[in-house]
Design an enzyme around this catalytic site. Structure first.
Site, PDB file in Angstrom:
ATOM      1  N   GLY A  12      43.831  81.659  99.224  1.00 24.04           N
ATOM      2  CA  GLY A  12      43.755  82.891  98.439  1.00 24.04           C
ATOM      3  C   GLY A  12      44.838  82.972  97.385  1.00 24.04           C
ATOM      4  O   GLY A  12      45.437  81.963  97.012  1.00 24.04           O
ATOM      5  N   LEU A  14      44.325  83.479  94.278  1.00 28.06           N
ATOM      6  CA  LEU A  14      43.759  82.464  93.385  1.00 28.06           C
ATOM      7  C   LEU A  14      44.328  82.558  91.968  1.00 28.06           C
ATOM      8  O   LEU A  14      44.526  83.636  91.428  1.00 28.06           O
ATOM      9  CB  LEU A  14      42.239  82.602  93.329  1.00 28.06           C
ATOM     10  N   HIS A  15      44.592  81.387  91.411  1.00 26.65           N
ATOM     11  CA  HIS A  15      45.065  81.285  90.027  1.00 26.65           C
ATOM     12  C   HIS A  15      44.204  80.243  89.315  1.00 26.65           C
ATOM     13  O   HIS A  15      43.262  79.697  89.906  1.00 26.65           O
ATOM     14  CB  HIS A  15      46.558  80.916  89.994  1.00 26.65           C
ATOM     15  N   HIS A  18      43.200  76.970  91.151  1.00 23.03           N
ATOM     16  CA  HIS A  18      42.082  77.073  92.102  1.00 23.03           C
ATOM     17  C   HIS A  18      40.747  77.145  91.343  1.00 23.03           C
ATOM     18  O   HIS A  18      39.754  76.559  91.761  1.00 23.03           O
ATOM     19  CB  HIS A  18      42.205  78.347  92.941  1.00 23.03           C
ATOM     20  N   GLY A 127      43.528  69.811  95.061  1.00 20.98           N
ATOM     21  CA  GLY A 127      44.362  69.639  93.872  1.00 20.98           C
ATOM     22  C   GLY A 127      45.412  68.553  94.059  1.00 20.98           C
ATOM     23  O   GLY A 127      45.968  68.393  95.145  1.00 20.98           O
ATOM     24  N   LYS A 129      48.181  68.818  92.862  1.00 18.08           N
ATOM     25  CA  LYS A 129      49.425  69.571  93.013  1.00 18.08           C
ATOM     26  C   LYS A 129      50.050  69.309  94.392  1.00 18.08           C
ATOM     27  O   LYS A 129      51.253  69.200  94.531  1.00 18.08           O
ATOM     28  CB  LYS A 129      49.111  71.056  92.811  1.00 18.08           C
ATOM     29  N   VAL A 156      46.965  71.871  87.385  1.00 14.03           N
ATOM     30  CA  VAL A 156      46.877  72.802  86.251  1.00 14.03           C
ATOM     31  C   VAL A 156      48.251  73.437  86.055  1.00 14.03           C
ATOM     32  O   VAL A 156      48.882  73.883  87.026  1.00 14.03           O
ATOM     33  CB  VAL A 156      45.811  73.887  86.499  1.00 14.03           C
ATOM     34  N   SER A 165      51.113  77.951  90.962  1.00 15.16           N
ATOM     35  CA  SER A 165      51.223  78.039  92.416  1.00 15.16           C
ATOM     36  C   SER A 165      51.142  79.509  92.802  1.00 15.16           C
ATOM     37  O   SER A 165      51.650  80.372  92.081  1.00 15.16           O
ATOM     38  CB  SER A 165      52.569  77.470  92.870  1.00 15.16           C
ATOM     39  N   ARG A 167      52.823  80.820  94.870  1.00 11.74           N
ATOM     40  CA  ARG A 167      54.188  81.272  95.140  1.00 11.74           C
ATOM     41  C   ARG A 167      54.939  81.676  93.873  1.00 11.74           C
ATOM     42  O   ARG A 167      55.999  82.295  93.959  1.00 11.74           O
ATOM     43  CB  ARG A 167      54.984  80.180  95.850  1.00 11.74           C
TER      44      ARG A 167
HETATM   45  P1  AMP Z   1      46.394  76.689  98.353  1.00 11.08           P
HETATM   46  O1  AMP Z   1      45.634  77.947  98.198  1.00 11.08           O
HETATM   47  O2  AMP Z   1      47.766  76.719  97.761  1.00 11.08           O
HETATM   48  O3  AMP Z   1      46.350  76.151  99.759  1.00 11.08           O
HETATM   49  O4  AMP Z   1      45.646  75.622  97.479  1.00 11.08           O
HETATM   50  C1  AMP Z   1      44.264  75.407  97.602  1.00 11.08           C
HETATM   51  C2  AMP Z   1      43.885  74.220  96.767  1.00 11.08           C
HETATM   52  O5  AMP Z   1      44.223  74.461  95.408  1.00 11.08           O
HETATM   53  C3  AMP Z   1      44.621  72.946  97.196  1.00 11.08           C
HETATM   54  O6  AMP Z   1      43.721  71.857  97.122  1.00 11.08           O
HETATM   55  C4  AMP Z   1      45.695  72.833  96.144  1.00 11.08           C
HETATM   56  O7  AMP Z   1      46.129  71.511  95.927  1.00 11.08           O
HETATM   57  C5  AMP Z   1      44.972  73.365  94.927  1.00 11.08           C
HETATM   58  N1  AMP Z   1      45.927  73.801  93.898  1.00 11.08           N
HETATM   59  C6  AMP Z   1      46.961  74.659  94.041  1.00 11.08           C
HETATM   60  N2  AMP Z   1      47.639  74.776  92.892  1.00 11.08           N
HETATM   61  C7  AMP Z   1      47.019  73.974  91.994  1.00 11.08           C
HETATM   62  C8  AMP Z   1      47.238  73.643  90.613  1.00 11.08           C
HETATM   63  N3  AMP Z   1      48.258  74.176  89.921  1.00 11.08           N
HETATM   64  N4  AMP Z   1      46.400  72.769  90.020  1.00 11.08           N
HETATM   65  C9  AMP Z   1      45.369  72.215  90.712  1.00 11.08           C
HETATM   66  N5  AMP Z   1      45.097  72.483  92.002  1.00 11.08           N
HETATM   67  C10 AMP Z   1      45.913  73.354  92.636  1.00 11.08           C
END
Ligand code: AMP
Length: 250
Positions: A12, A14-15, A18, A127, A129, A156, A165, A167
């Site tokens: 969640g 989301l940016h 995502h 990602g 990332k 991204v 992120s 965060r």
């Molecule tokens: P998270 O919600 O942080 O667990 O991330 C969910 C998915 O989004 C994971 O596969 C991450 O690697 C991907 N993700 C998070 N930040 C980025 C970003 N800046 N660019 C590309 N993918 C991302």
């Protein structure tokens, strides 16, 4: 393509990173399932878990606009109805991120395997990332002979280079400025240069900053074909990670 399912697991908040995963998923399948689940097993501290941002209504709207066809935000009991059978991430789960966040990758792989069991996707999108996470998942899927295509999406970034992120919203404006040192350091040409650049930002407390062989996660040697810089650290209590293929101009 019509019958396949592409799956985008998220926590969640989301940016645009995502949303790029969701757009990629939509290129692959007519059905795009986005899960939103903040997995307590992959947090080492209750405080970090409770601080994690959450906005289900906003996330749902964004995901649908980017091409998601189903949003799934399960409860803890739905995901873990019985005793949890932990999945081990193996030795790759114990270095770099895994050394600083003990148990994190086992928790991550445990939830990802649960979600894969439920969703049975043809494609799962992750990602770059979280490069070590991506490598662990790819390896585990291959070793277990699962018929899931793991698709990687490049990181991204904001226009100033900061990797997006969930965060980042915990950073103060000053902290956000300090965080730019991470992507700047990743443009360094050697481990020493990376560390020299990082040392110019007293607000950044380094967990690790290394150049690795992206295939093996061994420290890179001059002859390494695919070196990747990886950095993690803290700014005012917020932990940030980033990575970049060396010699790339991303
Ligand atoms: P998270 O919600 O942080 O667990 O991330 C969910 C998915 O989004 C994971 O596969 C991450 O690697 C991907 N993700 C998070 N930040 C980025 C970003 N800046 N660019 C590309 N993918 C991302």
């Amino acid at each position: 393509m019509q019958d396949s399912i592409s799956f985008v697991p998220t926590m969640g908040a989301l940016h645009a990173g995502h949303l790029e995963l969701i757009r990629r998923a939509r290129e692959l399948s007519a059905t795009v399932l986005v899960s939103i689940f903040v997995n307590p097993l992959q947090f080492e501290s209750a405080e970090d878990f409770s601080k994690y941002p959450s906005d289900l209504a906003g996330d749902t709207a964004k995901a649908l606009a980017a091409g998601a066809t189903e949003i799934w935000a399960p409860t803890y009991d739905e995901v873990y109805p019985h005793q949890i059978v932990k999945v081990s991430a193996g030795p790759l789960g114990e270095i770099f991120e895994g050394r600083h966040r003990v148990g994190h990758f086992d928790g991550m792989l445990t939830i990802v395997s649960r979600l894969f069991d439920y969703v049975k996707p043809n494609y799962a999108i992750f990602g770059e990332k979280d490069f070590q996470q991506l490598s662990i998942i790819k390896k585990w899927v291959k070793e277990n002979g699962l018929a899931i295509d793991i698709v990687a999406v490049p990181t991204v970034r904001d226009s100033d280079g900061l990797a997006l992120s969930s965060r980042n919203i915990q950073l103060t404006p000053e902290g956000r400025r300090s965080a730019l040192i991470i992507s700047r350091a990743l443009h360094g040409r050697s481990r020493e240069e990376m560390h020299r650049i990082l040392a110019t930002e007293p607000n950044f407390e380094v967990d690790y900053a290394e150049i690795i062989d992206e295939e093996t996660f061994e420290l890179a040697l001059p002859e390494t074909k695919s070196p990747r810089g990886i950095i993690a650290g803290w700014i005012n209590g917020v932990r940030l990670i980033d990575n970049m293929r060396m010699g790339s101009d991303l």
